[in-house]
Design an enzyme around this catalytic site. Structure first.
Site, short mmCIF file in Angstrom:
data_model
loop_
_atom_site.label_atom_id
_atom_site.label_comp_id
_atom_site.label_asym_id
_atom_site.label_seq_id
_atom_site.Cartn_x
_atom_site.Cartn_y
_atom_site.Cartn_z
N ASP A 109 0.82 -1.20 0.00
CA ASP A 109 0.00 0.00 0.00
C ASP A 109 0.86 1.26 0.00
O ASP A 109 0.62 2.19 -0.74
CB ASP A 109 -0.97 0.00 1.20
CG ASP A 109 -0.29 -0.29 2.53
OD1 ASP A 109 0.94 -0.55 2.56
OD2 ASP A 109 -0.99 -0.27 3.56
N ASP A 112 6.99 3.73 3.48
CA ASP A 112 7.17 4.85 4.40
C ASP A 112 8.66 4.91 4.77
O ASP A 112 9.45 5.45 4.03
CB ASP A 112 6.24 4.60 5.60
CG ASP A 112 6.17 5.75 6.58
OD1 ASP A 112 6.35 6.90 6.17
OD2 ASP A 112 5.92 5.49 7.78
N LYS A 140 6.05 7.47 0.22
CA LYS A 140 6.25 8.62 1.10
C LYS A 140 7.75 8.87 1.20
O LYS A 140 8.40 8.55 2.19
CB LYS A 140 5.65 8.29 2.46
CG LYS A 140 5.13 9.47 3.23
CD LYS A 140 4.80 9.09 4.66
CE LYS A 140 3.36 8.63 4.84
NZ LYS A 140 3.05 8.43 6.29
N PHE A 161 0.24 11.44 7.45
CA PHE A 161 -0.41 10.16 7.69
C PHE A 161 -1.68 10.08 6.85
O PHE A 161 -2.56 10.92 6.96
CB PHE A 161 -0.72 9.99 9.17
CG PHE A 161 -1.11 8.57 9.49
CD1 PHE A 161 -0.14 7.62 9.74
CD2 PHE A 161 -2.44 8.18 9.49
CE1 PHE A 161 -0.47 6.31 9.99
CE2 PHE A 161 -2.79 6.86 9.75
CZ PHE A 161 -1.80 5.92 10.00
N VAL A 162 -1.77 9.06 6.00
CA VAL A 162 -2.91 8.94 5.10
C VAL A 162 -3.73 7.68 5.41
O VAL A 162 -3.20 6.71 5.96
CB VAL A 162 -2.47 8.92 3.62
CG1 VAL A 162 -1.88 10.27 3.22
CG2 VAL A 162 -1.46 7.81 3.36
P1 IMP Z 1 7.49 1.21 6.54
O1 IMP Z 1 8.13 -0.04 7.07
O2 IMP Z 1 7.79 2.39 7.45
O3 IMP Z 1 7.84 1.51 5.12
O4 IMP Z 1 5.95 1.04 6.72
C1 IMP Z 1 5.15 0.42 5.82
C2 IMP Z 1 3.81 0.07 6.43
O5 IMP Z 1 3.43 1.03 7.44
C3 IMP Z 1 2.73 0.14 5.38
O6 IMP Z 1 2.55 -1.11 4.77
C4 IMP Z 1 1.53 0.60 6.17
O7 IMP Z 1 0.83 -0.52 6.67
C5 IMP Z 1 2.09 1.40 7.33
N1 IMP Z 1 2.00 2.87 7.07
C6 IMP Z 1 3.03 3.70 6.78
N2 IMP Z 1 2.61 4.96 6.56
C7 IMP Z 1 1.27 4.93 6.72
C8 IMP Z 1 0.24 5.93 6.59
O8 IMP Z 1 0.45 7.13 6.29
N3 IMP Z 1 -1.02 5.50 6.80
C9 IMP Z 1 -1.34 4.20 7.12
N4 IMP Z 1 -0.41 3.24 7.22
C10 IMP Z 1 0.88 3.59 7.04
MG MG Z 2 -1.13 -0.76 8.31
#
Ligand code: IMP
Ligand code: MG
Length: 184
Positions: A109, A112, A140, A161-162
């Site tokens: 999805d 981040d 992001k 945050f979305v």
């Molecule tokens: P990462 O490991 O920080 O890249 O996080 C990835 C996961 O964090 C995604 O698969 C989402 O489930 C969750 N996540 C990150 N940013 C957001 C946001 O803005 N809204 C909702 N879920 C998020």
């Molecule tokens: Mg999530």
């Protein structure tokens, strides 16, 4: 499929504003589906949907595919219930498929910090797939902590945050057809 974003906004007053309208999401997802269909026309790729957030993206993306493909699911937990990354990635549900010698497309999805996807790519890489690529709806970039190469990307978004289109806040708002920003 078309949706009335305004109607959802009225029903969900906690949403501050729409960042990516549903019509733009639908159009972009099909563009990615068409591109993947072209690139993988001689293959039978396996889409690995990272639960839960990517389920909507997977469903719309695969309906725009014009070549044979398979789907499978994996669940990891990288966040607690809230908005902050815990930095901990745990496999909650593993694949059923054997991905050895397969072309794998990880469906996410949002990227981040990048920690979740790099951990997953490393882990799945040890199973000797023919290739692994990443398709993410949202990127992001300003929040990145770990560099990852993304092959298919829907939209670049700012560090906010979305929710919506599969993305949640405390398990809510996944059903919204657009990408929205929550009130602070
Ligand atoms: P990462 O490991 O920080 O890249 O996080 C990835 C996961 O964090 C995604 O698969 C989402 O489930 C969750 N996540 C990150 N940013 C957001 C946001 O803005 N809204 C909702 N879920 C998020
Ligand atoms: Mg999530």
């Amino acid at each position: 499929m078309t949706y009335d974003d305004q109607e959802y906004l009225q029903r969900y007053p906690d949403i501050d504003r729409v960042l990516v309208p549903s019509a733009d999401v639908q159009r972009r997802v099909c563009e990615i589906g068409n591109e993947i269909s072209r690139v993988y026309r001689d293959s039978r790729p396996i889409f690995v949907c990272i639960l839960k957030g990517a389920y909507t993206f997977l469903a719309d993306l695969t309906r725009c595919m014009s070549i044979d493909h398979e789907i499978d699911f994996m669940a990891v937990s990288s966040y607690g219930g809230g908005r902050q990354s815990s930095g901990v990635v745990r496999i909650v549900k593993d694949l059923r498929a054997n991905i050895t010698d397969r072309d794998v497309i990880l469906v996410e999805d949002i990227i981040d910090s990048g920690l979740t996807i790099s951990h997953l790519m490393e882990m799945l890489g040890t199973r000797n797939p023919r290739s692994i690529r990443v398709a993410t709806l949202l990127d992001k970039i300003p929040a990145r902590k770990k560099d990852v190469s993304l092959h298919y990307r829907g939209f670049e978004i700012p560090d906010e945050f979305v929710v919506g289109y599969g993305l949640d806040y405390n398990e809510k708002y996944r059903n919204l057809p657009f990408i929205g920003i929550l009130k602070p």
